[in-house]
Design an enzyme around this catalytic site. Structure first.
Site, PDB file in Angstrom:
ATOM      1  N   GLU A   1     -66.186-127.892 -91.312  1.00  0.00           N
ATOM      2  CA  GLU A   1     -67.534-128.484 -91.371  1.00  0.00           C
ATOM      3  C   GLU A   1     -67.440-130.002 -91.437  1.00  0.00           C
ATOM      4  OE1 GLU A   1     -70.934-129.191 -94.690  1.00  0.00           O
ATOM      5  OE2 GLU A   1     -69.621-127.456 -94.946  1.00  0.00           O
TER       6      GLU A   1
ATOM      7  N   ASP B   1     -68.896-132.343 -88.419  1.00  0.00           N
ATOM      8  CA  ASP B   1     -69.948-133.329 -88.677  1.00  0.00           C
ATOM      9  C   ASP B   1     -69.631-134.650 -87.971  1.00  0.00           C
ATOM     10  OD1 ASP B   1     -72.301-134.388 -90.294  1.00  0.00           O
ATOM     11  OD2 ASP B   1     -70.701-135.673 -91.040  1.00  0.00           O
TER      12      ASP B   1
ATOM     13  N   ASP C   1     -74.328-125.574 -91.754  1.00  0.00           N
ATOM     14  CA  ASP C   1     -72.916-125.887 -91.996  1.00  0.00           C
ATOM     15  C   ASP C   1     -72.004-125.086 -91.065  1.00  0.00           C
ATOM     16  OD1 ASP C   1     -73.682-127.597 -93.987  1.00  0.00           O
ATOM     17  OD2 ASP C   1     -73.155-126.253 -95.642  1.00  0.00           O
TER      18      ASP C   1
ATOM     19  N   GLU D   1     -71.688-126.751 -87.630  1.00  0.00           N
ATOM     20  CA  GLU D   1     -70.750-127.872 -87.638  1.00  0.00           C
ATOM     21  C   GLU D   1     -69.311-127.372 -87.629  1.00  0.00           C
ATOM     22  OE1 GLU D   1     -73.143-131.517 -89.802  1.00  0.00           O
ATOM     23  OE2 GLU D   1     -72.016-130.122 -91.070  1.00  0.00           O
TER      24      GLU D   1
END
Length: 221
Positions: free
Chosen positions: A42, A46, A115, A118
């Protein structure tokens, strides 16, 4: 869990299926089973998401200024947008959740689903290359980017209202949450706007932020 259906949904076939499994593994499941969660993926995803979106805006929307690109990116690189992607591809059917999150309907929580998107972005990148990760990101966000870029110069309803109310001087503007209903992933909010203690209008929307920016139903006192 058979992940073939999800791979067809996202239009990417993993060479290392374990990367996809890790991307879908919430910390609650990882802790219960002593395995790696999707938190590190994650984190990487991101950064990839922000870079790819920034690059896309820079290359495709040359008319936008730096500040406008920042606003568009902030609009599309957010929990709400990622939640929409997860919902569109039915990520909720493939998450690995611990008992506590299963009982709490964790597969419907926007934060958990966002989440996981990502993490999947990072998994695609590690399984192949940046180009494949970019394909996934842009294919899922280009329409939202287009919409956000078309409206980037427009003021939202909340700003317009505040400017109007403050034309003759400083006033106290309040937004009061009157009621919220529905499940976590599909709540309805009713919010009242007040000026110097006087009720002006009531808005009812699916998004608390939108309700505070404008009203779909209004009533004046």
């Amino acid at each position: 869990m058979n992940l073939e259906k999800l791979q067809k949904e996202i239009k990417y076939k993993f060479k290392n299926i374990n990367l996809l499994k890790t991307a879908l593994t919430h910390t609650s499941y990882a802790n219960d089973n002593k395995i790696e969660s999707n938190e590190k993926l994650e984190f990487l995803g991101d950064s990839i998401l922000e870079f790819v979106t920034s690059n896309y805006l820079y290359c495709k929307y040359k008319n936008l200024k730096e500040g406008e690109m920042t606003k568009v990116r902030a609009t599309v690189v957010c929990e709400e947008s990622l939640y929409k992607i997860a919902t569109m591809h039915n990520f909720s059917d493939f998450l690995y959740l611990g008992k506590s999150e299963i009982h709490a309907n964790g597969n419907k929580k926007p934060a958990i689903l966002a989440d996981s998107v990502e993490a999947v972005i990072a998994a695609i990148y590690l399984d192949s290359n940046l180009e494949e990760a970019e394909n996934f990101i842009i294919n899922n966000l280009k329409e939202q980017i287009k919409t956000a870029s078309n409206h980037v110069g427009q003021k939202d309803y909340k700003t317009v209202l505040q400017e109007k109310l403050q034309e003759k001087g400083s006033v106290k503007i309040e937004y009061v949450l009157l009621e919220e209903s529905g499940p976590d992933h599909d709540k309805t909010f009713i919010i009242k706007v007040k000026c110097d203690g006087k009720s002006l209008a009531i808005g009812k929307r699916k998004n608390k932020k939108i309700s505070r920016n404008g009203s779909s139903k209004t009533s004046s006192n």
